[in-house]
Design an enzyme around this catalytic site. Structure first.
Site, PDB file in Angstrom:
ATOM      1  N   LYS A  22       0.845  -1.207   0.000  1.00 55.01           N
ATOM      2  CA  LYS A  22       0.000   0.000   0.000  1.00 55.01           C
ATOM      3  C   LYS A  22       0.875   1.251   0.000  1.00 55.01           C
ATOM      4  CE  LYS A  22      -3.800  -2.521   1.999  1.00 55.01           C
ATOM      5  NZ  LYS A  22      -4.464  -3.045   3.181  1.00 55.01           N
ATOM      6  N   GLN A  73      -5.055  -1.878   9.332  1.00 51.30           N
ATOM      7  CA  GLN A  73      -4.801  -3.181   8.698  1.00 51.30           C
ATOM      8  C   GLN A  73      -5.385  -4.307   9.558  1.00 51.30           C
ATOM      9  OE1 GLN A  73      -3.321  -3.724   5.572  1.00 51.30           O
ATOM     10  NE2 GLN A  73      -4.073  -5.794   5.955  1.00 51.30           N
ATOM     11  N   ASP A  82     -11.445   2.194   3.408  1.00 58.80           N
ATOM     12  CA  ASP A  82     -11.644   0.744   3.241  1.00 58.80           C
ATOM     13  C   ASP A  82     -13.129   0.421   3.024  1.00 58.80           C
ATOM     14  OD1 ASP A  82      -9.604  -1.066   3.035  1.00 58.80           O
ATOM     15  OD2 ASP A  82      -9.219  -1.190   5.200  1.00 58.80           O
TER      16      ASP A  82
END
Ligand code: NDP
Length: 285
Positions: free
Chosen positions: A52, A96, A119
């Site tokens: 990322k 994460q 997300d």
């Protein structure tokens, strides 16, 4: 022979488009910033976070990396999220997953400001998708819609079957296909007659997490097959939920594993981040 849907190529196109847009934003004095929080040192998570960061660098997105030790308490993590929520320079916040077992994932996701939830996991984002309001969409399903559209597949009016009903793939995938006016059936582990239902699909999305489960017996001649699964087989090679060798001769289009859905997830995360900065800039105008 089925046409391959090339996720590597399409994700590279999206990243190049974003890079151009970010360059133009920078010229107007706008910086795009993603805050990435990693708790612990799970090896797979470390790789995802590294990838990322690399994508951010390529596009010109500033990434703030916050690595917290495994023994971080839930309250400490929530405090970090509040800090990023309040920081006007941060456009996107990504925690994460998975988190260590002592931290409640839902509580953490729920704490992210929906305007920075790149997300697309928080309940407000999912609710917005459900009622057709603007909001961030979970990256893997959003990437699949891009794969279909950019490969010239029409969704409107098509029989779409999604196998899997998880919160991050199956459910948002079904809602997105519905938003595109597909006729959507959702299947799961209790579905009866799975083969028959899958065989009705013009567009079949396989997201169950079982290596090479879907054979030609599940696929209608000429169907578009999207394979979300990622596994390592006995030879340590990557494979999906679809038995590619058996399904490819029947399908009209198919995503390979690797190089299909996988590369799209990060591209869509980047896209959500740029969208967040775009919205913030518009609100200030
Ligand atoms: P989950 O394990 O959360 O969900 C699996 C779903 O499949 C469940 O809804 C389950 O049903 C259903 N299911 C399981 N077995 C069967 C079966 N035999 N028949 C019908 N339905 C079944 O998985 P995820 O959605 O998180 O992920 C699915 C796959 O996609 C995994 O391989 C994962 O690694 C991969 N993945 C890939 C990504 C990418 O970037 N390419 C991103 C995210 C995931 P029930 O609800 O009844 O239990």
């Amino acid at each position: 022979m089925a046409q391959l849907i090339d996720g590597k190529k399409i994700s590279a196109q999206i990243k190049d488009e974003l890079k151009d847009e970010v360059t133009q934003m920078n010229a107007r004095g706008i910086t795009v910033t993603l805050a990435v929080i990693l708790v612990g040192q799970d090896p797979a998570s470390c790789v995802y976070v590294r990838n990322k960061k690399k994508a951010c660098e390529y596009i010109g997105i500033r990434s703030i990396s916050c690595e917290m030790p495994e023994e971080t308490t839930q309250e400490e993590l929530l405090e970090k999220i509040r800090e990023f929520n309040q920081d006007d320079s941060v456009d996107g916040i990504l925690v994460q997953l998975p988190l260590p077992a002592h931290i409640h994932e839902d509580t953490v996701i729920d704490a992210i400001d929906p305007s920075k939830d790149v997300d697309g996991f928080c309940p407000r984002s999912v609710g917005a998708l459900c009622i057709g309001k603007p909001g961030f969409v979970s990256c893997t399903p959003a990437g699949i819609i891009q794969l279909l559209k950019r490969s010239g597949v029409t969704i409107e009016g098509k029989e779409c079957v999604v196998v899997g009903r998880s919160n991050i793939v199956g459910k948002p995938m079904s809602l997105l296909l519905l938003r595109e006016s597909g006729t959507v059936t959702i299947c799961h582990s209790r579905t009866k007659n799975l083969k028959e239902i899958c065989k009705r699909a013009d567009i079949l999305v396989c997201a169950i997490g079982k290596p090479r489960f879907f054979t030609e017996e599940y696929v209608k001649e000429g169907a578009v097959v999207i394979d979300v699964g990622i596994h390592r087989n006995e030879q340590n090679k990557l494979c999906g939920d679809v038995d590619f060798e058996r399904v490819e001769p029947v399908a009209s289009m198919i995503t390979p594993v690797p190089g299909g859905v996988g590369p799209m997830t990060i591209a869509m995360l980047m896209s959500n981040c740029v969208e967040s900065a775009r919205q913030k800039a518009q609100n200030k105008e």
